[in-house]
Write a protein that holds these residues in place. Structure first.
Motif, PDB file in Angstrom:
ATOM      1  N   ARG A 126       0.877  -1.353   0.095  1.00 26.69           N
ATOM      2  CA  ARG A 126      -0.012  -0.071   0.005  1.00 26.69           C
ATOM      3  C   ARG A 126       0.906   1.372  -0.024  1.00 26.69           C
ATOM      4  O   ARG A 126       0.549   2.011  -0.954  1.00 26.69           O
ATOM      5  CB  ARG A 126      -1.230   0.087   1.118  1.00 26.69           C
TER       6      ARG A 126
ATOM      7  N   ASP B  88       4.898   6.422  13.000  1.00 23.39           N
ATOM      8  CA  ASP B  88       5.491   5.791  14.251  1.00 23.39           C
ATOM      9  C   ASP B  88       5.933   7.198  15.040  1.00 23.39           C
ATOM     10  O   ASP B  88       6.075   7.041  16.423  1.00 23.39           O
ATOM     11  CB  ASP B  88       6.793   5.122  13.602  1.00 23.39           C
TER      12      ASP B  88
ATOM     13  N   ARG C 201     -19.385  -6.785   6.313  1.00 19.53           N
ATOM     14  CA  ARG C 201     -20.233  -6.070   7.372  1.00 19.53           C
ATOM     15  C   ARG C 201     -21.311  -5.690   6.730  1.00 19.53           C
ATOM     16  O   ARG C 201     -22.503  -5.429   7.305  1.00 19.53           O
ATOM     17  CB  ARG C 201     -19.637  -4.893   7.884  1.00 19.53           C
TER      18      ARG C 201
ATOM     19  N   PHE D   7     -15.468  -2.578   0.343  1.00 20.15           N
ATOM     20  CA  PHE D   7     -14.182  -2.766   1.017  1.00 20.15           C
ATOM     21  C   PHE D   7     -13.674  -4.269   1.355  1.00 20.15           C
ATOM     22  O   PHE D   7     -12.308  -4.439   1.312  1.00 20.15           O
ATOM     23  CB  PHE D   7     -14.503  -1.966   2.402  1.00 20.15           C
TER      24      PHE D   7
ATOM     25  N   LYS E  57      -6.913  -4.044   1.569  1.00 20.53           N
ATOM     26  CA  LYS E  57      -7.321  -3.127   2.515  1.00 20.53           C
ATOM     27  C   LYS E  57      -6.965  -3.292   3.966  1.00 20.53           C
ATOM     28  O   LYS E  57      -6.727  -4.449   4.375  1.00 20.53           O
ATOM     29  CB  LYS E  57      -8.853  -3.028   2.444  1.00 20.53           C
ATOM     30  N   ARG E  58      -6.785  -2.228   4.396  1.00 15.89           N
ATOM     31  CA  ARG E  58      -6.148  -2.195   5.845  1.00 15.89           C
ATOM     32  C   ARG E  58      -7.475  -2.152   6.648  1.00 15.89           C
ATOM     33  O   ARG E  58      -8.235  -1.139   7.140  1.00 15.89           O
ATOM     34  CB  ARG E  58      -5.344  -0.907   6.237  1.00 15.89           C
ATOM     35  N   GLY E  59      -8.275  -3.217   6.993  1.00 21.24           N
ATOM     36  CA  GLY E  59      -9.462  -3.427   7.888  1.00 21.24           C
ATOM     37  C   GLY E  59      -9.134  -3.307   9.286  1.00 21.24           C
ATOM     38  O   GLY E  59      -9.683  -2.567   9.989  1.00 21.24           O
ATOM     39  N   CYS E  60      -8.493  -4.177   9.728  1.00 24.76           N
ATOM     40  CA  CYS E  60      -7.925  -4.411  11.186  1.00 24.76           C
ATOM     41  C   CYS E  60      -6.780  -4.394  11.392  1.00 24.76           C
ATOM     42  O   CYS E  60      -6.323  -4.090  12.634  1.00 24.76           O
ATOM     43  CB  CYS E  60      -8.719  -5.657  11.706  1.00 24.76           C
TER      44      CYS E  60
ATOM     45  N   ARG F 198      -6.128   8.825   9.953  1.00 25.42           N
ATOM     46  CA  ARG F 198      -6.887   7.517  10.013  1.00 25.42           C
ATOM     47  C   ARG F 198      -6.751   6.843  11.319  1.00 25.42           C
ATOM     48  O   ARG F 198      -6.022   7.030  12.096  1.00 25.42           O
ATOM     49  CB  ARG F 198      -5.987   6.677   8.968  1.00 25.42           C
TER      50      ARG F 198
ATOM     51  N   MET G  90     -15.929  -2.000   7.759  1.00 28.43           N
ATOM     52  CA  MET G  90     -14.816  -2.852   7.384  1.00 28.43           C
ATOM     53  C   MET G  90     -13.820  -1.514   7.190  1.00 28.43           C
ATOM     54  O   MET G  90     -12.374  -1.746   7.438  1.00 28.43           O
ATOM     55  CB  MET G  90     -14.997  -3.426   5.753  1.00 28.43           C
ATOM     56  N   GLU G  91     -14.188  -0.429   6.736  1.00 31.05           N
ATOM     57  CA  GLU G  91     -13.383   0.746   6.687  1.00 31.05           C
ATOM     58  C   GLU G  91     -13.476   1.798   7.952  1.00 31.05           C
ATOM     59  O   GLU G  91     -14.445   2.057   8.112  1.00 31.05           O
ATOM     60  CB  GLU G  91     -13.611   1.693   5.533  1.00 31.05           C
TER      61      GLU G  91
ATOM     62  N   ARG H  28      -8.037   0.360  13.730  1.00 35.55           N
ATOM     63  CA  ARG H  28      -9.281  -0.243  14.320  1.00 35.55           C
ATOM     64  C   ARG H  28      -9.516  -0.165  15.758  1.00 35.55           C
ATOM     65  O   ARG H  28     -10.686  -0.086  16.196  1.00 35.55           O
ATOM     66  CB  ARG H  28      -9.331  -1.993  13.910  1.00 35.55           C
ATOM     67  N   GLU H  29      -8.433  -0.327  16.402  1.00 38.22           N
ATOM     68  CA  GLU H  29      -8.575  -0.188  17.902  1.00 38.22           C
ATOM     69  C   GLU H  29      -9.241   0.929  18.331  1.00 38.22           C
ATOM     70  O   GLU H  29     -10.031   1.088  19.087  1.00 38.22           O
ATOM     71  CB  GLU H  29      -7.264  -0.362  18.831  1.00 38.22           C
TER      72      GLU H  29
ATOM     73  N   THR I 152      -3.114  -0.450  -3.851  1.00 39.16           N
ATOM     74  CA  THR I 152      -4.226  -0.234  -2.977  1.00 39.16           C
ATOM     75  C   THR I 152      -5.417  -1.130  -2.631  1.00 39.16           C
ATOM     76  O   THR I 152      -6.234  -1.216  -2.018  1.00 39.16           O
ATOM     77  CB  THR I 152      -4.619   1.008  -3.076  1.00 39.16           C
TER      78      THR I 152
ATOM     79  N   ARG J  84     -10.932   3.907  -5.453  1.00 41.13           N
ATOM     80  CA  ARG J  84     -10.419   4.518  -4.460  1.00 41.13           C
ATOM     81  C   ARG J  84     -11.206   5.028  -3.242  1.00 41.13           C
ATOM     82  O   ARG J  84     -11.687   5.825  -3.366  1.00 41.13           O
ATOM     83  CB  ARG J  84      -9.525   5.361  -5.082  1.00 41.13           C
ATOM     84  N   TYR J  85     -10.725   4.422  -2.226  1.00 41.71           N
ATOM     85  CA  TYR J  85     -11.293   4.703  -0.998  1.00 41.71           C
ATOM     86  C   TYR J  85     -10.317   5.865  -0.446  1.00 41.71           C
ATOM     87  O   TYR J  85      -9.419   6.094  -0.925  1.00 41.71           O
ATOM     88  CB  TYR J  85     -11.352   3.729   0.160  1.00 41.71           C
TER      89      TYR J  85
ATOM     90  N   ASP K 251      -8.537   6.130   2.193  1.00 44.71           N
ATOM     91  CA  ASP K 251      -7.232   5.678   2.567  1.00 44.71           C
ATOM     92  C   ASP K 251      -6.338   5.147   1.527  1.00 44.71           C
ATOM     93  O   ASP K 251      -4.948   5.162   1.984  1.00 44.71           O
ATOM     94  CB  ASP K 251      -7.504   4.296   3.629  1.00 44.71           C
ATOM     95  N   ASP K 252      -7.012   5.028   0.299  1.00 45.47           N
ATOM     96  CA  ASP K 252      -6.189   4.914  -0.855  1.00 45.47           C
ATOM     97  C   ASP K 252      -5.268   6.002  -1.330  1.00 45.47           C
ATOM     98  O   ASP K 252      -4.498   5.890  -2.449  1.00 45.47           O
ATOM     99  CB  ASP K 252      -6.913   3.924  -1.882  1.00 45.47           C
TER     100      ASP K 252
ATOM    101  N   ASP L 261       5.378  10.613   9.952  1.00 45.99           N
ATOM    102  CA  ASP L 261       4.717   9.529   9.884  1.00 45.99           C
ATOM    103  C   ASP L 261       3.997   8.797  11.069  1.00 45.99           C
ATOM    104  O   ASP L 261       4.201   9.629  12.271  1.00 45.99           O
ATOM    105  CB  ASP L 261       5.810   8.227   9.240  1.00 45.99           C
TER     106      ASP L 261
ATOM    107  N   LYS M  99      -2.886   9.223  -1.640  1.00 45.73           N
ATOM    108  CA  LYS M  99      -1.936   9.659  -1.110  1.00 45.73           C
ATOM    109  C   LYS M  99      -1.525  11.184  -2.197  1.00 45.73           C
ATOM    110  O   LYS M  99      -1.606  11.234  -3.164  1.00 45.73           O
ATOM    111  CB  LYS M  99      -0.741   8.697  -1.904  1.00 45.73           C
TER     112      LYS M  99
END
Lengths: 155, 439
Positions: free
Chosen positions: A29, B108, A136, A102, A38-41, B271, B192-193, B274-275, A35, B23-24, B26-27, B106, B29
């Motif tokens: 990515r 980190d 989902r 997604f 996907k970064r789901g979790c 972004r 999911m996103e 998930r947590e 892309t 393209r979502y 998060d895609d 970034d 750049k």
């Protein structure tokens, strides 16, 4: 610590400068601008980042990038040839196997790996093999139908 | 037009989805794009006594911090304009409340910077239970309010009351009165996103925000108020959403990403992991519902008394609006001659509750349908029959006086029975939503 990683992505050789801690998903990515995974979790639970590694479906987020050195990686971008969709991709469209889309890339990769291993899967085998891919919106039935339909037409 | 009716059409974006071309957010750049992360409250309730960014600022790659002082407009948003963007008065009211945002090269680096912020926070006593929160002398979630109850109608009415007929009279006519308490818990949408924004200035100097919002025009208005900018200066680009289910009805990242661009000028991505998305975004709020139903021996309902308590967490979100929907439909699709519903929205130090699929109506329906089964059990009547006898017919009236048109519960139940292979008695099968006299 950075390394130069070389592997084959969708049939073409690629190189990237990666950190030891980078996952295959980070490299695809962020470094190679692929892309579709996907970064789901980012923790191996949802399956949205599933890619094919040496013909096997794996979670790109749990795969240490450096372990794919010299190997073959395939993403959804590599499934269609010259812009022509594969029968499985066509079946996802005609059966309504995607809503928000997604999870779709990961679903397609897992289903491709499943059909390669088992060209005529039973419903319960599809449920078992696809259980690591979450959707989902609730397209599970449509996705199952798309896989069954592709297997039938593959005869 | 006719060529589309009755035909299954492929989704307009399905080709793009199955070939990985969609393209979502998060895609996306953008060259020079920096990462935004947010410093959040580690406690459920507290007062920030000191905040020192100097060690964090010394980390190579850190651009700087955004705080409430950097907000050019209103530090409040949401349907009821009560959610702060960043802690406005050094007070935090739930664990994870945004306090400040860091911009860095970034993720980190951003996370390292956040770990070096020195925060002196005085922890206060939180309240997590709605009924505890309503007791006199309970700790106040909002220090400047009179109680933990949301004021539905200013200046001081905290209860939503809906009445049809005379509920006491209806209860007196009943042969049996059946009571029950029901509760529904907190739920996350888990699309999911996760929530994400990309923001930057375009070549005309306009602010561009790529959003996952599912309520794009309402959110654009809120952003104008927060950023003190006219709509003509904001390009708010949405449409490609990786699932939402009500969870993207509130702004979670757009406002903070936009503030970072205004302050530092760099393109940014903010972004949620998930947590973070699970812990800090809005939820379906918890409900407690008390039902008291009067019924005749023959199964005809005479009266319904419902009490509702809704936990909205530390801020209102869309909960007061959802509560009214819940109150209006909690009696279910049944003809009660007499109804009274009383409902309240209560603050606790829990995450913010807001919209989720069905928007609080279904919390009432869950309780109503379980209660109907209990009523049937108390009467020794088949639960199907109780519903057939009482289901709305055309011309019946709901609790707020609305007239039912195009009722279809009976026809839906008949079809469900047919599909389930259940043979219903002729007495029920002959009933119709077109009128009660038919039965």
């Amino acid at each position: 610590m950075t390394h130069i990683l070389s592997f084959t992505l969708n049939g073409a050789p690629v190189q990237a400068l990666v950190k030891t801690s980078d996952s295959l998903l980070d490299v695809l990515r962020e470094k190679l601008d692929v892309t579709s995974p996907k970064r789901g979790c980012d923790s191996g639970d949802c399956g949205a980042c599933t890619v094919m590694l040496e013909g096997k479906a794996v979670r790109a987020c749990l795969t240490c990038a450096l372990t794919v050195e010299g190997k073959q990686v395939v993403t959804v971008e590599g499934l269609s040839h010259n812009g022509k969709l594969q029968p499985l991709q066509e079946a996802f469209v005609s059966h309504g196997g995607s809503q928000c889309g997604f999870c779709t890339s990961g679903m397609l990769v897992s289903a491709t790996a499943l059909l390669a291993k088992n060209p005529h899967p039973q419903r319960h085998e599809i449920a078992q093999e696809m259980s690591g891919n979450l959707c989902r919106c609730g397209c599970y039935e449509e996705i199952t139908q798309a896989i069954l339909d592709t297997a039938r037409k593959g005869d | 037009m006719n060529q589309y009716i009755g035909k299954a059409m492929p989704r307009y974006d399905a080709q793009g989805q199955v070939s990985g071309k969609v393209r979502y957010v998060d895609d996306i750049k953008v060259p020079g794009m920096k990462c935004v992360k947010v410093l959040r409250s580690p406690v459920h309730k507290g007062v920030i006594r000191g905040l020192d960014f100097s060690k964090a600022m010394a980390v190579p790659g850190v651009v700087g911090f955004v705080t409430a002082q950097d907000i050019p407009g209103k530090n409040a948003y949401g349907r009821f304009q009560d959610m702060p963007v960043l802690a406005p008065d050094n007070r935090v009211r739930y664990r994870g409340e945004p306090i400040a945002a860091v911009v860095a090269v970034d993720q980190d680096t951003a996370l390292e910077a956040l770990s070096l912020v020195e925060m002196d926070i005085e922890e206060q006593t939180p309240v997590f239970d709605m009924f505890e929160a309503m007791k006199p002398g309970a700790p106040l979630v909002r220090h400047d309010s009179k109680s933990n109850l949301w004021v539905h109608y200013p200046p001081d009415i905290t209860e939503v009351t809906m009445v049809k007929g005379q509920v006491d009279q209806g209860m007196a006519q009943a042969d049996q009165v059946i009571e029950g308490r029901y509760s529904t818990g907190v739920q996350d949408h888990v699309p999911m996103e996760s929530n994400v924004s990309v923001a930057y200035r375009d070549e005309m100097g306009r602010l561009v925000i790529h959003t996952v919002s599912q309520t794009i025009y309402a959110h654009l208005g809120m952003l104008c108020a927060i950023l003190a900018m006219p709509m003509s200066q904001i390009r708010y680009i949405g449409g490609q959403v990786g699932g939402a289910f009500g969870g993207k009805n509130d702004i979670h990242t757009d406002h903070i990403a936009a503030l970072a661009v205004l302050k530092f000028g760099y393109p940014v991505k903010y972004r949620l992991t998930r947590e973070e998305d699970l812990q800090f975004t809005t939820k379906r709020g918890a409900f407690v519902l008390d039902f008291k139903t009067g019924v005749k021996k023959d199964g005809r309902l005479t009266a319904c008394r419902i009490d509702i308590w809704h936990d909205t967490g530390a801020y209102a979100g869309m909960s007061p609006y959802g509560l009214e929907k819940c109150a209006m439909f909690a009696p279910g699709p049944y003809d009660f001659p007499h109804i009274k519903v009383t409902a309240r929205t209560i603050f606790t130090n829990r995450p913010i509750s807001s919209s989720m699929r069905g928007f609080s109506v279904i919390n009432g329906q869950v309780a109503s349908e379980i209660h109907m089964n209990r009523v049937a059990e108390a009467l020794g009547m088949d639960p199907w029959e109780l519903r057939f006898v009482n289901a709305w017919r055309d011309g019946d009236h709901g609790v707020t006086g609305y007239k039912v048109r195009g009722a279809g519960a009976l026809e839906a139940m008949k079809k469900a029975a047919e599909l389930a292979g259940i043979k219903l008695p002729e007495k029920l099968m002959s009933m119709s939503s077109r009128g009660r006299q038919a039965s």
